[in-house]
Design an enzyme around this catalytic site. Structure first.
Site, PDB file in Angstrom:
ATOM      1  N   HIS A   1      -0.854 -63.531 133.601  1.00 20.84           N
ATOM      2  CA  HIS A   1      -1.156 -63.812 135.006  1.00 20.84           C
ATOM      3  C   HIS A   1      -2.073 -62.747 135.603  1.00 20.84           C
ATOM      4  CE1 HIS A   1       0.302 -64.012 139.369  1.00 20.84           C
ATOM      5  NE2 HIS A   1      -0.280 -65.178 139.146  1.00 20.84           N
ATOM      6  N   ARG A   2      -3.269 -63.149 135.969  1.00 21.25           N
ATOM      7  CA  ARG A   2      -4.316 -62.224 136.450  1.00 21.25           C
ATOM      8  C   ARG A   2      -4.615 -61.183 135.362  1.00 21.25           C
ATOM      9  NH1 ARG A   2      -1.831 -61.106 142.600  1.00 21.25           N
ATOM     10  NH2 ARG A   2      -0.959 -63.184 142.829  1.00 21.25           N
TER      11      ARG A   2
ATOM     12  N   GLU B   1      -4.539 -66.325 133.034  1.00 19.71           N
ATOM     13  CA  GLU B   1      -4.689 -67.016 134.307  1.00 19.71           C
ATOM     14  C   GLU B   1      -5.539 -66.104 135.169  1.00 19.71           C
ATOM     15  OE1 GLU B   1      -3.502 -67.932 138.570  1.00 19.71           O
ATOM     16  OE2 GLU B   1      -3.584 -66.045 137.505  1.00 19.71           O
TER      17      GLU B   1
ATOM     18  N   HIS C   1      -8.224 -62.543 143.579  1.00 24.43           N
ATOM     19  CA  HIS C   1      -7.151 -63.398 144.085  1.00 24.43           C
ATOM     20  C   HIS C   1      -7.265 -63.709 145.576  1.00 24.43           C
ATOM     21  CE1 HIS C   1      -3.133 -64.261 145.731  1.00 24.43           C
ATOM     22  NE2 HIS C   1      -2.937 -64.895 144.592  1.00 24.43           N
TER      23      HIS C   1
ATOM     24  N   GLU D   1      -7.827 -70.651 138.292  1.00 22.52           N
ATOM     25  CA  GLU D   1      -7.267 -71.165 139.549  1.00 22.52           C
ATOM     26  C   GLU D   1      -8.333 -71.131 140.632  1.00 22.52           C
ATOM     27  OE1 GLU D   1      -3.787 -69.281 141.393  1.00 22.52           O
ATOM     28  OE2 GLU D   1      -4.115 -70.543 143.149  1.00 22.52           O
TER      29      GLU D   1
ATOM     30  N   ASP E   1       3.127 -61.773 134.365  1.00 21.86           N
ATOM     31  CA  ASP E   1       2.352 -60.532 134.536  1.00 21.86           C
ATOM     32  C   ASP E   1       2.468 -59.644 133.296  1.00 21.86           C
ATOM     33  OD1 ASP E   1       1.826 -61.256 137.185  1.00 21.86           O
ATOM     34  OD2 ASP E   1       3.526 -60.119 137.985  1.00 21.86           O
TER      35      ASP E   1
END
Ligand code: G3P
Ligand code: CA
Length: 242
Positions: free
Chosen positions: A7-8, A34, A49, A106, A226
């Site tokens: 995630h990120r 992601e 983000h 995203e 994460d």
């Protein structure tokens, strides 16, 4: 077996949405990444983000009010010692030519509609021949439908926070191959039913050991976490079981 999406990037250990976080995610052995995209004033797709640069960088203001050159001067590694730029989507897709990762892009177009964002992102995905390694997601489901219409060959997945009734039926109605629900909004039964109906489930953000165990046990399609290093370690316990 359940896939691990960082995630990120590997954001538990590196500045979120930076090349360092993405490279570290790949090194960790994650299956995918992601990341979040916004558009600059001059229409460049950049990986960040928030709508504003304030939280994660040395700068201030809305991404949409800054040019790409202005955005590139900022430090996205605010808390670290080494300066890191905000990546452009081009930079990430170029780097993806050197690995086999899947990338969940995203589209952050829920607050500002960013006209033309879908077209720009799809153009780049096709240019870099990555249609089969990208999943487009968004909380803006109109954008998901538009993306599907523009590029039916690229997988889409709606993001949601709430308990949608039979979300696989909804996903199929908008031709999405997967759903990306908030972890708290989804039960084991819903996950299993969605998968049985051919819809992939990738809950976010799965950071607790207990949640990882729960999702690996039911063979959830993927988790978005994460901490890919922890997730991979826990997943190994299930891979070695008969
Ligand atoms: O894509 C899953 C997750 O990233 C959605 O929420 O706020 O972390 O972008 P957020
Ligand atoms: Ca995100």
């Amino acid at each position: 077996m359940t896939q691990i999406f960082a995630h990120r990037g590997y954001s538990a250990a590196f500045a979120e949405n930076t090349m360092s976080a993405f490279v570290a995610a790949e090194k960790s052995g994650a299956d995918g990444l992601e990341l979040d995209v916004q558009l600059t004033k001059d229409g460049e797709v950049v990986v960040i983000h928030d709508e504003k640069v304030d939280r994660t960088t040395s700068g201030k203001g809305y991404v949409k009010n800054l040019t790409f050159n202005e955005v590139r001067k900022l430090n996205a590694n605010k808390k670290g010692s080494k300066k890191e730029p905000i990546p452009s989507l081009i930079e990430v897709l170029e780097w993806m030519q050197t690995n086999q990762l899947i990338c969940n892009i995203e589209l952050k177009n829920g607050i500002f509609p960013y006209e033309g964002m879908e077209e720009k992102v799809i153009h780049l995905i096709r240019k870099y021949n990555l249609s089969d390694r990208i999943i487009i997601s968004s909380f803006n489901h109109y954008s998901i439908v538009l993306s599907y219409r523009m590029a039916p060959e690229i997988e889409t997945a709606p993001l949601f926070n709430e308990q949608i009734y039979m979300p696989w039926v909804y996903a199929q109605s908008i031709r999405a191959k997967g759903i990306h629900p908030k972890l708290a909004s989804i039960t084991d039964k819903i996950i299993k039913d969605a998968i049985e109906n051919g819809v992939a489930v990738r809950p976010y953000t799965v950071n607790k050991d207990t949640d990882m165990h729960r999702l690996f046990k039911i063979n959830c399609t993927s988790i978005i976490t994460d901490d890919p290093v922890k997730a991979i370690k826990i997943k190994k316990e299930y891979e070695t079981r008969p």
